[in-house]
Design a protein around this motif. Structure first.
Motif, PDB file in Angstrom:
ATOM      1  N   ALA A 135     -19.070 -14.536 -20.170  1.00 62.32           N
ATOM      2  CA  ALA A 135     -19.422 -15.914 -19.819  1.00 62.32           C
ATOM      3  C   ALA A 135     -20.822 -16.261 -20.306  1.00 62.32           C
ATOM      4  O   ALA A 135     -21.059 -17.363 -20.826  1.00 62.32           O
ATOM      5  CB  ALA A 135     -19.312 -16.115 -18.306  1.00 62.32           C
ATOM      6  N   PHE A 136     -21.774 -15.341 -20.155  1.00 61.94           N
ATOM      7  CA  PHE A 136     -23.151 -15.613 -20.569  1.00 61.94           C
ATOM      8  C   PHE A 136     -23.253 -15.791 -22.080  1.00 61.94           C
ATOM      9  O   PHE A 136     -23.982 -16.655 -22.566  1.00 61.94           O
ATOM     10  CB  PHE A 136     -24.080 -14.491 -20.104  1.00 61.94           C
ATOM     11  N   VAL A 137     -22.507 -14.970 -22.855  1.00 58.91           N
ATOM     12  CA  VAL A 137     -22.533 -15.101 -24.320  1.00 58.91           C
ATOM     13  C   VAL A 137     -21.937 -16.432 -24.744  1.00 58.91           C
ATOM     14  O   VAL A 137     -22.500 -17.142 -25.590  1.00 58.91           O
ATOM     15  CB  VAL A 137     -21.783 -13.933 -24.980  1.00 58.91           C
ATOM     16  N   LEU A 138     -20.795 -16.801 -24.165  1.00 61.47           N
ATOM     17  CA  LEU A 138     -20.174 -18.075 -24.540  1.00 61.47           C
ATOM     18  C   LEU A 138     -21.081 -19.248 -24.198  1.00 61.47           C
ATOM     19  O   LEU A 138     -21.212 -20.195 -24.986  1.00 61.47           O
ATOM     20  CB  LEU A 138     -18.824 -18.224 -23.829  1.00 61.47           C
ATOM     21  N   ASP A 139     -21.724 -19.199 -23.048  1.00 61.45           N
ATOM     22  CA  ASP A 139     -22.608 -20.288 -22.650  1.00 61.45           C
ATOM     23  C   ASP A 139     -23.823 -20.368 -23.574  1.00 61.45           C
ATOM     24  O   ASP A 139     -24.252 -21.441 -23.977  1.00 61.45           O
ATOM     25  CB  ASP A 139     -23.057 -20.086 -21.203  1.00 61.45           C
ATOM     26  N   HIS A 197     -16.699 -19.311 -33.290  1.00 55.50           N
ATOM     27  CA  HIS A 197     -15.487 -20.085 -33.577  1.00 55.50           C
ATOM     28  C   HIS A 197     -14.206 -19.410 -33.108  1.00 55.50           C
ATOM     29  O   HIS A 197     -13.143 -20.015 -33.129  1.00 55.50           O
ATOM     30  CB  HIS A 197     -15.394 -20.430 -35.075  1.00 55.50           C
ATOM     31  N   ALA A 198     -14.281 -18.136 -32.659  1.00 53.26           N
ATOM     32  CA  ALA A 198     -13.067 -17.478 -32.184  1.00 53.26           C
ATOM     33  C   ALA A 198     -13.422 -16.191 -31.454  1.00 53.26           C
ATOM     34  O   ALA A 198     -14.520 -15.646 -31.598  1.00 53.26           O
ATOM     35  CB  ALA A 198     -12.119 -17.171 -33.349  1.00 53.26           C
ATOM     36  N   ILE A 199     -12.451 -15.719 -30.678  1.00 55.03           N
ATOM     37  CA  ILE A 199     -12.524 -14.407 -30.040  1.00 55.03           C
ATOM     38  C   ILE A 199     -11.572 -13.470 -30.771  1.00 55.03           C
ATOM     39  O   ILE A 199     -10.428 -13.846 -31.074  1.00 55.03           O
ATOM     40  CB  ILE A 199     -12.136 -14.498 -28.550  1.00 55.03           C
ATOM     41  N   ALA A 257     -12.014 -24.579 -24.255  1.00 57.99           N
ATOM     42  CA  ALA A 257     -13.097 -25.568 -24.250  1.00 57.99           C
ATOM     43  C   ALA A 257     -13.753 -25.693 -22.879  1.00 57.99           C
ATOM     44  O   ALA A 257     -14.974 -25.869 -22.777  1.00 57.99           O
ATOM     45  CB  ALA A 257     -12.550 -26.922 -24.708  1.00 57.99           C
ATOM     46  N   ASP A 258     -12.956 -25.584 -21.813  1.00 55.43           N
ATOM     47  CA  ASP A 258     -13.518 -25.768 -20.467  1.00 55.43           C
ATOM     48  C   ASP A 258     -14.278 -24.538 -19.974  1.00 55.43           C
ATOM     49  O   ASP A 258     -14.932 -24.593 -18.924  1.00 55.43           O
ATOM     50  CB  ASP A 258     -12.408 -26.132 -19.475  1.00 55.43           C
ATOM     51  N   ARG A 276     -12.584 -19.734 -12.117  1.00 48.91           N
ATOM     52  CA  ARG A 276     -11.727 -20.088 -13.252  1.00 48.91           C
ATOM     53  C   ARG A 276     -11.923 -19.101 -14.406  1.00 48.91           C
ATOM     54  O   ARG A 276     -10.963 -18.693 -15.064  1.00 48.91           O
ATOM     55  CB  ARG A 276     -12.019 -21.511 -13.732  1.00 48.91           C
ATOM     56  N   PHE A 277     -13.177 -18.717 -14.644  1.00 52.41           N
ATOM     57  CA  PHE A 277     -13.453 -17.792 -15.742  1.00 52.41           C
ATOM     58  C   PHE A 277     -12.831 -16.426 -15.465  1.00 52.41           C
ATOM     59  O   PHE A 277     -12.223 -15.814 -16.352  1.00 52.41           O
ATOM     60  CB  PHE A 277     -14.968 -17.662 -15.949  1.00 52.41           C
ATOM     61  N   GLN A 278     -12.959 -15.946 -14.240  1.00 44.70           N
ATOM     62  CA  GLN A 278     -12.385 -14.658 -13.888  1.00 44.70           C
ATOM     63  C   GLN A 278     -10.859 -14.687 -13.980  1.00 44.70           C
ATOM     64  O   GLN A 278     -10.243 -13.702 -14.411  1.00 44.70           O
ATOM     65  CB  GLN A 278     -12.834 -14.259 -12.485  1.00 44.70           C
TER      66      GLN A 278
END
Length: 300
Positions: A205-209, A216-218, A254-255, A270-272
């Motif tokens: 979550a911290f990296v994405l934020d 552009h992808a995982i 996106a969310d 939601r992230f978990q």
């Protein structure tokens, strides 16, 4: 037989390490002292090229000295100039060499979040520093309870690292379980997954934020060892018959691309939930890679 193989391999590995690390350090020091930002940025391809050459030598030694078969599956579109978050399960130190063999020069150089103590590993610690690998405190809950100020340090370290990565092609690597799988850890956790420990969602979550639209992808990677989880000595001793790897490319929801994981409880839940769903799919992938009769991994 193993001592003879090691007597052959260790000088080759040591020579390659020295020959690559010394110029890495020289370029890194040049990058630090150059007064013009554009010139400092120009050092990045030199550093990456040296690292990829080093990995390439290791890969050639793998091919020359072992009979290990690498079975790679998946339909991900890999780009050397891409911007990826790479997620993988973790059973053995061999995992890192597998990832480097699969991805070297096919995606940007994999950069791992490392424990701060690893900076002191001879030569390797300096090489990781030169390549901007982030060093983290990784404080335990007990340490944070004694000193709450520690809670935000790794988050800030993540943000600083990601700011550096935004300007270059990057593949940020995360072993989401946070530690290597063992049967003992699996039982202690009461993990609901057969082949996995519970995922630790915070780092993802911290990296994405921090990266925002900079990724552009995982790339979701599942690594399986049908012969049982190996050690580095097993690899050097040619005792790994086969490694199976599944790569899935996943869109970043996106969310979930931005959010306050630490303070927003609804976002965190939601992230978990998303990570748990991804982990259920990974567990199924590992079951398929290993076959129906395979036991859970038992790496030490």
């Amino acid at each position: 037989m193993l001592p003879f193989r090691l007597a052959l391999l260790f000088p080759l590995i040591a020579a390659s390490t020295v020959l690559h690390v010394l110029p890495l350090l020289l370029v890194a020091l040049l990058k630090v002292v150059l007064p013009v930002p554009r010139l400092r940025v120009a050092c990045n391809p030199l550093l990456t090229g040296l690292a990829e050459s080093w990995i390439g030598v290791n890969n050639r030694l793998w091919d020359a000295f072992t009979h290990t078969r690498l079975d790679v599956r998946g339909d991900a579109e890999l780009h050397a100039d891409g911007h990826y978050l790479v997620l993988a399960n973790h059973q053995s130190w061999v995992d890192i060499l597998v990832l480097q063999k699969v991805f070297n020069r096919r995606i940007p150089l994999l950069r791992f979040f490392l424990k701060r103590q690893l900076f002191w590993v001879p030569l390797l610690g300096l090489a990781w520093w030169a390549l901007d690998f982030p060093f983290m405190g990784r404080y335990t809950p007990k340490q944070v309870a004694r000193n709450p100020a520690l809670a935000g340090r790794d988050i800030e370290a993540t943000r600083r690292a990601c700011e550096k990565f935004r300007a270059i092609p990057v593949a940020i690597m995360n072993f989401v379980e946070g530690t290597r799988f063992t049967a003992a850890k699996h039982a202690k956790q009461g993990s609901p997954y057969r082949h996995l420990l519970k995922p630790k969602s915070g780092g993802v979550a911290f990296v994405l934020d921090a990266m925002g639209d900079g990724l552009h992808a995982i790339l979701d990677v599942s690594i399986a060892y049908p012969g049982g989880s190996p050690s580095l000595l097993d690899l050097l001793g040619d005792r790994i018959p086969e490694v199976r790897v599944q790569i899935r490319q996943r869109a970043i929801p996106a969310d979930l691309a931005r959010g306050d994981y630490q303070n927003d409880r609804e976002f965190r839940i939601r992230f978990q939930q998303w990570m748990n769903g991804l982990w259920r799919e990974k567990d199924a992938d590992l079951a398929a890679l290993l076959g129906p009769d395979a036991p859970a991994a038992t790496a030490d």
